[in-house]
Design a protein around this motif. Structure first.
Motif, short mmCIF file in Angstrom:
data_model
loop_
_atom_site.label_atom_id
_atom_site.label_comp_id
_atom_site.label_asym_id
_atom_site.label_seq_id
_atom_site.Cartn_x
_atom_site.Cartn_y
_atom_site.Cartn_z
N HIS A 288 1.04 -1.12 0.07
CA HIS A 288 0.05 0.09 -0.10
C HIS A 288 0.98 1.45 -0.03
O HIS A 288 1.07 1.60 1.10
CB HIS A 288 -0.94 -0.05 1.08
N SER A 289 1.32 1.64 -1.20
CA SER A 289 2.19 2.74 -1.35
C SER A 289 1.58 4.01 -1.31
O SER A 289 2.10 5.00 -0.89
CB SER A 289 3.00 2.78 -2.55
N PHE A 290 0.25 4.15 -1.71
CA PHE A 290 -0.46 5.56 -1.86
C PHE A 290 -1.23 5.95 -0.85
O PHE A 290 -2.47 5.92 -1.09
CB PHE A 290 -1.02 5.33 -3.39
N VAL A 291 -0.43 5.86 0.49
CA VAL A 291 -1.70 6.14 1.48
C VAL A 291 -1.30 7.67 1.99
O VAL A 291 -2.14 7.78 3.08
CB VAL A 291 -1.02 5.08 2.63
N ARG A 292 -0.41 8.23 1.71
CA ARG A 292 -0.27 9.68 2.08
C ARG A 292 -1.66 10.26 1.79
O ARG A 292 -2.23 10.43 0.61
CB ARG A 292 0.79 10.12 1.38
N PRO A 293 -2.33 10.88 2.80
CA PRO A 293 -3.84 11.12 2.71
C PRO A 293 -4.17 11.99 1.42
O PRO A 293 -5.33 11.80 0.59
CB PRO A 293 -4.19 12.23 3.89
N ASP A 294 -3.44 13.06 0.84
CA ASP A 294 -3.92 13.85 -0.32
C ASP A 294 -3.37 13.01 -1.53
O ASP A 294 -4.34 13.48 -2.42
CB ASP A 294 -2.85 15.21 -0.21
N LEU A 295 -2.51 12.25 -1.63
CA LEU A 295 -2.58 11.33 -2.68
C LEU A 295 -3.54 10.18 -2.59
O LEU A 295 -4.26 9.97 -3.82
CB LEU A 295 -1.14 10.74 -2.80
N ALA A 296 -3.89 9.73 -1.56
CA ALA A 296 -4.93 8.60 -1.57
C ALA A 296 -6.27 9.17 -2.16
O ALA A 296 -6.95 8.37 -2.64
CB ALA A 296 -4.94 8.32 -0.18
N ASP A 297 -6.53 10.45 -1.77
CA ASP A 297 -7.79 11.16 -2.16
C ASP A 297 -7.97 11.04 -3.75
O ASP A 297 -9.00 11.21 -4.24
CB ASP A 297 -7.95 12.43 -1.65
N ILE A 388 -9.72 2.92 0.55
CA ILE A 388 -8.55 3.46 0.66
C ILE A 388 -8.09 4.34 1.83
O ILE A 388 -7.11 4.21 2.24
CB ILE A 388 -8.25 4.22 -0.59
N ASN A 389 -9.34 4.94 2.17
CA ASN A 389 -9.24 5.70 3.62
C ASN A 389 -9.06 4.65 4.57
O ASN A 389 -8.24 5.22 5.42
CB ASN A 389 -10.50 6.35 3.56
N LEU A 453 -9.51 11.17 8.96
CA LEU A 453 -10.01 10.86 10.12
C LEU A 453 -11.36 11.35 10.25
O LEU A 453 -12.49 10.79 10.72
CB LEU A 453 -9.52 11.79 11.16
N SER A 454 -11.82 12.27 9.22
CA SER A 454 -13.32 12.83 9.38
C SER A 454 -14.22 11.74 8.91
O SER A 454 -15.42 11.62 9.30
CB SER A 454 -13.30 14.15 8.48
N ARG A 455 -13.62 11.17 7.77
CA ARG A 455 -14.40 10.28 7.21
C ARG A 455 -14.82 8.73 8.02
O ARG A 455 -15.87 8.07 7.73
CB ARG A 455 -13.80 9.42 6.09
#
Length: 480
Positions: A288-297, A388-389, A453-455
């Motif tokens: 799971h490489s794409f876990v930085r929140p802004d990229l995950a979005d 993803i979240n 976190l909000s989600r």
């Protein structure tokens, strides 16, 4: 053509504009890049004026028409004149790479020797011998096949091991967004263990919409290299992505959304070169490489299933079968694009859209062409976002410990220093290596993960209180 009518040398006392009209029509893009439209073998071609390839083209045309070539000084003077005409003339035109949108139509460059294009509108698609759109080409671009009508997108699953029906819809929607040039672009991440044919799957998807000699590449080492790659291809495909640095994660976000990268020209002088790009991207990897929140979005994650040993075939055999299916698959994509164009202005926005709203709307517009049920695409997309979240939360150094704290209480308040101490004490395990190293960095990290976190029902707020205006962090568990 005899010498009297051939491409003449530019003499000092001759009017260059008259001769330029016979050879090439120079123009510039809104960004100031210089191009020339050159007539060759009954069709027009678009070439950047700066560079050796254009000089070679002029020499080839001169030799074809006259049997001779320009002397070096005459060639230099001729090209300099073209540059001046392009830079200071009145002709300003957009130039596109592989895909273009114009009014209510989509154009796709077949990249064949005759410079034909596919034109798509709400009534269907067709191949044009002469393109109304100026397309440029870069080294390594390969031709698309002539699309064949009446194809089915279901044939794609003969080559990609994707079991989840919703994820299949997301892959097709990503291809349709890529071919339609719908910006910003989500990033498609093919996730799977060893033996799931990740590289082949990425190669097949890339070849279906934007084939290149280089095929699937490794991830660039720097933002500059990433934006350079974006200048030479529409769809970028990267293989075996294991880890993403914070800086590369930010660069991928910028590229998917659209941005400009400035760098020194040739690393040698004070002049700057601006690289503007907005590109669709497909990557594959094991973790799971794409876990930085802004990229995950901005990411769609699709899971590949392992290929059973008794079904595994040589790569060459798989690609031969894919090549045979590629014309009908491209025809099916063109038909779906036509459906989207016919429906795009009548889509009722009945539910809240995710962050990549333009992509979501386009997926809904094309949906009748690739989904069996209305609403299936958006349902699959929203489910994918939730998954993803969850992965983002699980992989984050702070988020699981925050969840643990708020599992025992509804509200936590305190300074960043106190929160750091509290989070460290929630587990007997050592803190991860990417743990924020200061109170300021911890606060910055919290701001990045706040949407994730909000989600899951955790709100985050920063307040200043007391006479000293001390900054207080407030974490609160809320009902979803």
């Amino acid at each position: 053509m005899n010498h009297a009518n051939a491409m003449p040398d530019i003499a000092e006392d001759e009017a260059p504009s008259d001769q330029l009209a016979e050879i090439a029509m120079p123009f510039r893009t809104p960004a100031g890049v210089l191009f020339a439209e050159v007539m060759q073998d009954g069709h027009s071609e678009i070439w950047p004026i700066n560079g050796d390839k254009f000089a070679e083209l002029i020499q080839r045309l001169q030799r074809k028409e006259t049997g001779q070539i320009f002397p070096k000084k005459d060639l230099t003077r001729f090209i300099d004149t073209l540059k001046a005409e392009a830079q200071f003339g009145d002709v300003v035109e957009d130039v596109h790479l592989r895909v273009a949108r114009a009014a209510d139509r989509i154009y796709i460059d077949l990249c064949d020797p005759d410079w034909r294009v596919i034109e798509i509108d709400a009534t269907g698609w067709r191949i044009l011998e002469h393109s109304p759109i100026r397309f440029r080409r870069t080294a390594g671009m390969l031709p698309l096949p002539d699309p064949v009508p009446s194809g089915s997108l279901d044939a794609l699953w003969d080559f990609l091991r994707i079991d989840d029906p919703g994820e299949r819809l997301l892959v097709i929607a990503h291809l349709l967004g890529t071919l339609a040039g719908v910006q910003p672009f989500p990033l498609l991440y093919l996730f799977g263990s060893q033996g799931t044919a990740k590289t082949t799957a990425t190669e097949i998807l890339g070849s279906l919409v934007d084939p290149r000699v280089s095929g699937v590449r490794s991830m660039p080492k720097s933002e500059r290299d990433l934006f350079l790659a974006a200048q030479h291809g529409h769809l970028l495909t990267f293989d075996n992505v294991s880890t993403i640095t914070h800086s590369m994660s930010d660069a991928l976000c910028r590229l998917a959304t659209g941005a400009t990268f400035a760098t020194r020209k040739n690393y040698s002088d004070a002049d700057e070169v601006y690289l503007s790009a907005c590109n669709p991207i497909i990557c594959n990897g094991i973790g799971h490489s794409f876990v930085r929140p802004d990229l995950a979005d901005r990411t769609i994650t699709v899971t590949l299933s392992k290929v059973p040993d008794d079904e595994r075939q040589p790569h060459a055999a798989v690609m031969r079968a894919f090549e045979a299916a590629r014309p009908s698959l491209l025809g099916a994509l063109c038909a779906a694009l036509s459906t989207g164009l016919g429906r795009q202005n009548s889509i009722a926005q009945s539910t809240p859209l995710p962050r990549m709203a333009d992509f979501a709307l386009w997926g809904i517009a094309c949906e009748p062409a690739y989904a069996k049920e209305e609403g299936a695409f958006l349902s699959a997309y929203q489910r994918n976002i939730r998954q993803i979240n969850e992965a983002t939360i699980d992989e984050d150094p702070l988020a699981p410990r925050i969840c643990e704290i708020l599992a025992r209480r509804d509200i936590w308040e305190g300074t960043a220093t106190r929160l750091d101490e509290t989070l460290r004490g929630t587990s007997s395990l050592p803190v991860p290596q990417d743990w924020p190293r200061s109170a300021r960095l911890l606060s910055d990290h919290l701001r990045r993960i706040a949407p994730a976190l909000s989600r899951i029902g955790i709100s985050l707020r920063f307040d200043r209180r007391g006479h000293g205006r001390e900054r207080i962090i407030r974490l609160c568990r809320e009902e979803l």
